[in-house]
Design a protein around this motif. Structure first.
Motif, PDB file in Angstrom:
ATOM      1  N   LEU A 142     -36.897 -12.240 -48.237  1.00 23.83           N
ATOM      2  CA  LEU A 142     -36.027 -12.645 -49.350  1.00 23.83           C
ATOM      3  C   LEU A 142     -36.520 -13.917 -50.023  1.00 23.83           C
ATOM      4  CD1 LEU A 142     -32.467 -12.016 -47.830  1.00 23.83           C
ATOM      5  CD2 LEU A 142     -34.103 -10.377 -48.768  1.00 23.83           C
ATOM      6  N   GLY A 143     -37.846 -14.151 -50.001  1.00 20.30           N
ATOM      7  CA  GLY A 143     -38.399 -15.329 -50.639  1.00 20.30           C
ATOM      8  C   GLY A 143     -38.143 -16.620 -49.899  1.00 20.30           C
ATOM      9  N   GLN A 144     -37.801 -16.536 -48.616  1.00 21.01           N
ATOM     10  CA  GLN A 144     -37.553 -17.739 -47.820  1.00 21.01           C
ATOM     11  C   GLN A 144     -37.999 -17.520 -46.385  1.00 21.01           C
ATOM     12  OE1 GLN A 144     -33.209 -18.387 -46.855  1.00 21.01           O
ATOM     13  NE2 GLN A 144     -32.918 -16.676 -48.255  1.00 21.01           N
ATOM     14  N   THR A 145     -38.006 -18.608 -45.629  1.00 17.20           N
ATOM     15  CA  THR A 145     -38.378 -18.549 -44.218  1.00 17.20           C
ATOM     16  C   THR A 145     -37.129 -18.679 -43.364  1.00 17.20           C
ATOM     17  OG1 THR A 145     -40.528 -19.558 -44.654  1.00 17.20           O
ATOM     18  CG2 THR A 145     -39.733 -19.613 -42.378  1.00 17.20           C
ATOM     19  N   PHE A 146     -36.931 -17.710 -42.484  1.00 21.30           N
ATOM     20  CA  PHE A 146     -35.817 -17.739 -41.549  1.00 21.30           C
ATOM     21  C   PHE A 146     -36.340 -18.165 -40.181  1.00 21.30           C
ATOM     22  CE2 PHE A 146     -34.448 -14.738 -44.784  1.00 21.30           C
ATOM     23  CZ  PHE A 146     -33.121 -15.052 -44.963  1.00 21.30           C
ATOM     24  N   GLN A 147     -35.781 -19.220 -39.632  1.00 24.53           N
ATOM     25  CA  GLN A 147     -36.108 -19.639 -38.275  1.00 24.53           C
ATOM     26  C   GLN A 147     -35.293 -18.804 -37.288  1.00 24.53           C
ATOM     27  OE1 GLN A 147     -38.586 -21.751 -37.746  1.00 24.53           O
ATOM     28  NE2 GLN A 147     -38.841 -22.102 -39.965  1.00 24.53           N
ATOM     29  N   LEU A 148     -35.932 -18.366 -36.210  1.00 23.03           N
ATOM     30  CA  LEU A 148     -35.285 -17.485 -35.238  1.00 23.03           C
ATOM     31  C   LEU A 148     -35.325 -18.060 -33.825  1.00 23.03           C
ATOM     32  CD1 LEU A 148     -36.892 -14.119 -36.463  1.00 23.03           C
ATOM     33  CD2 LEU A 148     -34.733 -15.139 -37.227  1.00 23.03           C
ATOM     34  N   PRO A 149     -34.904 -19.309 -33.630  1.00 26.51           N
ATOM     35  CA  PRO A 149     -35.027 -19.914 -32.305  1.00 26.51           C
ATOM     36  C   PRO A 149     -33.890 -19.557 -31.353  1.00 26.51           C
ATOM     37  CG  PRO A 149     -34.112 -21.505 -33.816  1.00 26.51           C
ATOM     38  CD  PRO A 149     -34.378 -20.259 -34.632  1.00 26.51           C
ATOM     39  N   ASP A 150     -32.753 -19.097 -31.896  1.00 29.49           N
ATOM     40  CA  ASP A 150     -31.595 -18.859 -31.029  1.00 29.49           C
ATOM     41  C   ASP A 150     -30.758 -17.723 -31.596  1.00 29.49           C
ATOM     42  OD1 ASP A 150     -29.871 -19.989 -33.100  1.00 29.49           O
ATOM     43  OD2 ASP A 150     -30.531 -21.955 -32.398  1.00 29.49           O
ATOM     44  N   HIS A 163     -33.661  -9.439 -31.425  1.00 24.14           N
ATOM     45  CA  HIS A 163     -34.342  -9.501 -30.125  1.00 24.14           C
ATOM     46  C   HIS A 163     -35.864  -9.423 -30.202  1.00 24.14           C
ATOM     47  CE1 HIS A 163     -30.644  -9.314 -27.778  1.00 24.14           C
ATOM     48  NE2 HIS A 163     -30.205  -8.413 -28.631  1.00 24.14           N
ATOM     49  N   GLY A 164     -36.431  -9.281 -31.388  1.00 25.19           N
ATOM     50  CA  GLY A 164     -37.878  -9.156 -31.505  1.00 25.19           C
ATOM     51  C   GLY A 164     -38.616 -10.444 -31.196  1.00 25.19           C
ATOM     52  N   GLN A 165     -39.890 -10.306 -30.810  1.00 28.85           N
ATOM     53  CA  GLN A 165     -40.728 -11.450 -30.436  1.00 28.85           C
ATOM     54  C   GLN A 165     -41.315 -12.110 -31.684  1.00 28.85           C
ATOM     55  OE1 GLN A 165     -43.554  -9.941 -27.589  1.00 28.85           O
ATOM     56  NE2 GLN A 165     -42.012  -9.641 -26.002  1.00 28.85           N
ATOM     57  N   ALA A 166     -40.542 -13.005 -32.251  1.00 32.14           N
ATOM     58  CA  ALA A 166     -40.978 -13.800 -33.408  1.00 32.14           C
ATOM     59  C   ALA A 166     -40.111 -15.047 -33.462  1.00 32.14           C
ATOM     60  CB  ALA A 166     -40.842 -13.000 -34.703  1.00 32.14           C
ATOM     61  N   ARG A 167     -40.713 -16.165 -33.875  1.00 35.08           N
ATOM     62  CA  ARG A 167     -39.968 -17.429 -33.956  1.00 35.08           C
ATOM     63  C   ARG A 167     -39.481 -17.718 -35.368  1.00 35.08           C
ATOM     64  NH1 ARG A 167     -37.863 -19.195 -29.596  1.00 35.08           N
ATOM     65  NH2 ARG A 167     -37.915 -21.351 -30.369  1.00 35.08           N
ATOM     66  N   ASN A 168     -40.111 -17.055 -36.340  1.00 39.22           N
ATOM     67  CA  ASN A 168     -39.648 -17.214 -37.715  1.00 39.22           C
ATOM     68  C   ASN A 168     -40.021 -15.956 -38.483  1.00 39.22           C
ATOM     69  OD1 ASN A 168     -42.408 -17.711 -38.975  1.00 39.22           O
ATOM     70  ND2 ASN A 168     -42.285 -19.385 -37.488  1.00 39.22           N
ATOM     71  N   LEU A 169     -39.434 -15.830 -39.684  1.00 39.54           N
ATOM     72  CA  LEU A 169     -39.614 -14.612 -40.454  1.00 39.54           C
ATOM     73  C   LEU A 169     -39.586 -14.940 -41.937  1.00 39.54           C
ATOM     74  CD1 LEU A 169     -39.624 -11.393 -40.258  1.00 39.54           C
ATOM     75  CD2 LEU A 169     -37.180 -11.588 -40.760  1.00 39.54           C
ATOM     76  N   GLU A 170     -40.546 -14.369 -42.677  1.00 41.23           N
ATOM     77  CA  GLU A 170     -40.563 -14.513 -44.125  1.00 41.23           C
ATOM     78  C   GLU A 170     -39.880 -13.285 -44.747  1.00 41.23           C
ATOM     79  OE1 GLU A 170     -41.749 -17.142 -45.747  1.00 41.23           O
ATOM     80  OE2 GLU A 170     -42.481 -18.138 -43.921  1.00 41.23           O
ATOM     81  N   ALA A 209     -27.806 -11.730 -43.452  1.00 41.18           N
ATOM     82  CA  ALA A 209     -28.251 -11.979 -44.828  1.00 41.18           C
ATOM     83  C   ALA A 209     -29.245 -10.917 -45.292  1.00 41.18           C
ATOM     84  CB  ALA A 209     -28.873 -13.365 -44.936  1.00 41.18           C
ATOM     85  N   ILE A 210     -30.210 -10.587 -44.445  1.00 45.84           N
ATOM     86  CA  ILE A 210     -31.236  -9.623 -44.832  1.00 45.84           C
ATOM     87  C   ILE A 210     -30.646  -8.221 -44.895  1.00 45.84           C
ATOM     88  CG2 ILE A 210     -33.429  -8.584 -44.140  1.00 45.84           C
ATOM     89  CD1 ILE A 210     -34.125 -11.324 -42.884  1.00 45.84           C
ATOM     90  N   ARG A 211     -29.802  -7.862 -43.946  1.00 48.22           N
ATOM     91  CA  ARG A 211     -29.174  -6.542 -43.973  1.00 48.22           C
ATOM     92  C   ARG A 211     -28.367  -6.354 -45.250  1.00 48.22           C
ATOM     93  NH1 ARG A 211     -24.357  -5.070 -39.899  1.00 48.22           N
ATOM     94  NH2 ARG A 211     -23.582  -6.947 -40.945  1.00 48.22           N
ATOM     95  N   ALA A 212     -27.556  -7.340 -45.619  1.00 49.84           N
ATOM     96  CA  ALA A 212     -26.743  -7.224 -46.829  1.00 49.84           C
ATOM     97  C   ALA A 212     -27.606  -6.975 -48.052  1.00 49.84           C
ATOM     98  CB  ALA A 212     -25.899  -8.489 -47.004  1.00 49.84           C
ATOM     99  N   HIS A 213     -28.756  -7.645 -48.114  1.00 53.52           N
ATOM    100  CA  HIS A 213     -29.656  -7.462 -49.261  1.00 53.52           C
ATOM    101  C   HIS A 213     -30.303  -6.081 -49.236  1.00 53.52           C
ATOM    102  CE1 HIS A 213     -32.490  -8.439 -52.432  1.00 53.52           C
ATOM    103  NE2 HIS A 213     -33.482  -8.063 -51.646  1.00 53.52           N
ATOM    104  N   GLN A 225     -44.479  -8.573 -39.191  1.00 50.30           N
ATOM    105  CA  GLN A 225     -44.388  -9.917 -38.630  1.00 50.30           C
ATOM    106  C   GLN A 225     -44.013  -9.910 -37.147  1.00 50.30           C
ATOM    107  OE1 GLN A 225     -42.463 -12.826 -41.460  1.00 50.30           O
ATOM    108  NE2 GLN A 225     -42.228 -10.978 -42.726  1.00 50.30           N
ATOM    109  N   PHE A 226     -43.920  -8.706 -36.575  1.00 54.50           N
ATOM    110  CA  PHE A 226     -43.635  -8.559 -35.149  1.00 54.50           C
ATOM    111  C   PHE A 226     -44.806  -7.853 -34.479  1.00 54.50           C
ATOM    112  CE2 PHE A 226     -39.537  -9.117 -37.122  1.00 54.50           C
ATOM    113  CZ  PHE A 226     -38.827  -9.877 -36.206  1.00 54.50           C
ATOM    114  N   PRO A 227     -44.937  -7.965 -33.160  1.00 51.78           N
ATOM    115  CA  PRO A 227     -46.042  -7.291 -32.468  1.00 51.78           C
ATOM    116  C   PRO A 227     -46.039  -5.786 -32.702  1.00 51.78           C
ATOM    117  CG  PRO A 227     -44.970  -8.884 -31.023  1.00 51.78           C
ATOM    118  CD  PRO A 227     -44.118  -8.786 -32.244  1.00 51.78           C
ATOM    119  N   VAL A 228     -47.199  -5.184 -32.708  1.00 54.94           N
ATOM    120  CA  VAL A 228     -47.318  -3.733 -32.845  1.00 54.94           C
ATOM    121  C   VAL A 228     -46.538  -3.051 -31.719  1.00 54.94           C
ATOM    122  CG1 VAL A 228     -48.923  -1.783 -32.832  1.00 54.94           C
ATOM    123  CG2 VAL A 228     -49.549  -3.921 -33.978  1.00 54.94           C
ATOM    124  N   GLY A 229     -45.765  -2.046 -32.057  1.00 51.67           N
ATOM    125  CA  GLY A 229     -44.982  -1.323 -31.049  1.00 51.67           C
ATOM    126  C   GLY A 229     -43.701  -2.021 -30.641  1.00 51.67           C
TER     127      GLY A 229
END
Length: 333
Positions: free
Chosen positions: A148-156, A139-146, A166-170, A189-193
């Motif tokens: 595990l050495g890759q870029t995750f798109q977060l559009p939906d 639910h965080g305000q971000a469209r993508n995330l770096e 994937a990230i939790r398991a790692h 990579q998310f807004p402060v607070g």
């Protein structure tokens, strides 16, 4: 559900298992809950929580049997011989403020129960690391995330959920310092607070305060430790971290609550070959995993199994009486 329907559900569960040729469940059923909500608002964030009405049904069913405190469980495990009378223990992991809803139900029923507290996360702005991860990624305000050495798109929702899993398991496999470094990089990579904002959007994930924990203790609720920062006791976790989680959480609880802390629940249910001896050395008398099964007399008291309670009362009743033919899951936040 009225008592006549509850009685019917109970007998249907007994007969169904008998007809299938299932194995009768023996031993003490230690149930592992996490949270109680009036109703679920997000099926992923609250996947380990039970609606209040469902939990109340569970307790109406379980009160037919012997519900044990931790002291009574210790006494049962050390007793000689075998006792076929069904018994259960109700436990809650983590220390969410919503456990106060469970407190109302258990107090009305005058039944014992246990809460395992994550001492470093207590307070309305406190949070368990992997719960923070779930809030940010889902639910965080971000469209993508770096990560595990890759870029995750977060559009939906679907891709956010895929990235989260994937990230939790790692992160669950990492030593504490690497896990915290990774989570720091994700937070940045998310807004402060953002975490605090989301905790107020989803208040069911807020933790109880020490004052509320003291109120539970004063009401006779058993309180045990779930660690300081919910660090997982896997084989790759440094011994110093494991000892800190065990020792510091116990010291903090005893200072805050003014009573002994004798039980520990392993975060995520994970243990390692040294876990039993580490708990004994740290002064605990009971330890709980999430390995499915029941607590039997003469069992290792520091590595006791627990059962994850089903939602539907019919399924809970079946699993109370009968061993399932396939194993259950044993991983949670």
């Amino acid at each position: 559900m009225d008592m006549s329907n509850l009685w019917l559900q109970s007998w249907q569960a007994r007969l169904a298992g008998f007809a299938r040729g299932d194995t009768r469940r023996e031993g003490i059923r230690v149930f592992c809950y996490h949270g109680i909500v009036e109703r679920k608002t997000d099926p992923q964030l609250e996947r380990n929580f039970h609606p209040r009405d469902t939990f109340a049904e569970h307790i109406r069913f379980l009160r037919q049997f012997r519900l044990l405190s931790l002291a009574e469980l210790l006494e049962e495990l050390s007793a000689k011989g075998d006792d076929s009378r069904p018994a259960a223990v109700v436990t809650f992991d983590d220390g969410y403020a919503n456990n106060l809803l469970a407190a109302e139900i258990m107090a009305q029923a005058r039944l014992p129960w246990t809460v395992f507290l994550t001492t470093g996360a207590l307070g309305r702005d406190g949070i368990i690391p992997l719960i923070e991860l779930s809030l940010l990624l889902l639910h965080g305000q971000a469209r993508n995330l770096e990560a595990l050495g890759q870029t995750f798109q977060l559009p939906d929702t679907d891709r956010r959920l895929s990235a989260f899993r994937a990230i939790r398991a790692h992160l669950k496999t990492l030593p504490a310092n690497q896990r915290e470094q990774s989570l720091d990089a994700i937070r940045a990579q998310f807004p402060v607070g953002e975490t605090q904002r989301l905790l107020h959007v989803f208040p069911s994930l807020q933790m109880m305060s020490w004052n509320e924990a003291r109120q539970l203790a004063g009401a006779g609720v058993d309180l045990g430790s779930h660690g300081v920062a919910h660090e997982i006791h896997h084989a790759g976790q440094p011994e110093a971290v494991r000892q800190h989680e065990l020792g510091e959480s116990r010291r903090r609880m005893e200072k805050q609550l003014g009573q002994p802390c004798l039980a520990f629940a392993f975060p995520n249910g994970n243990t390692n070959p040294a876990s039993a001896s580490e708990l004994e050395t740290a002064g605990y008398r009971l330890g709980f995993t999430t390995r499915p099964g029941t607590a039997r007399r003469a069992a290792n008291p520091w590595l006791l199994p627990r059962l994850e309670p089903a939602g539907a009362i019919g399924k809970l009743a079946r699993e109370f009486y009968w061993e399932p033919k396939t194993g259950g899951k044993d991983a949670h936040e």
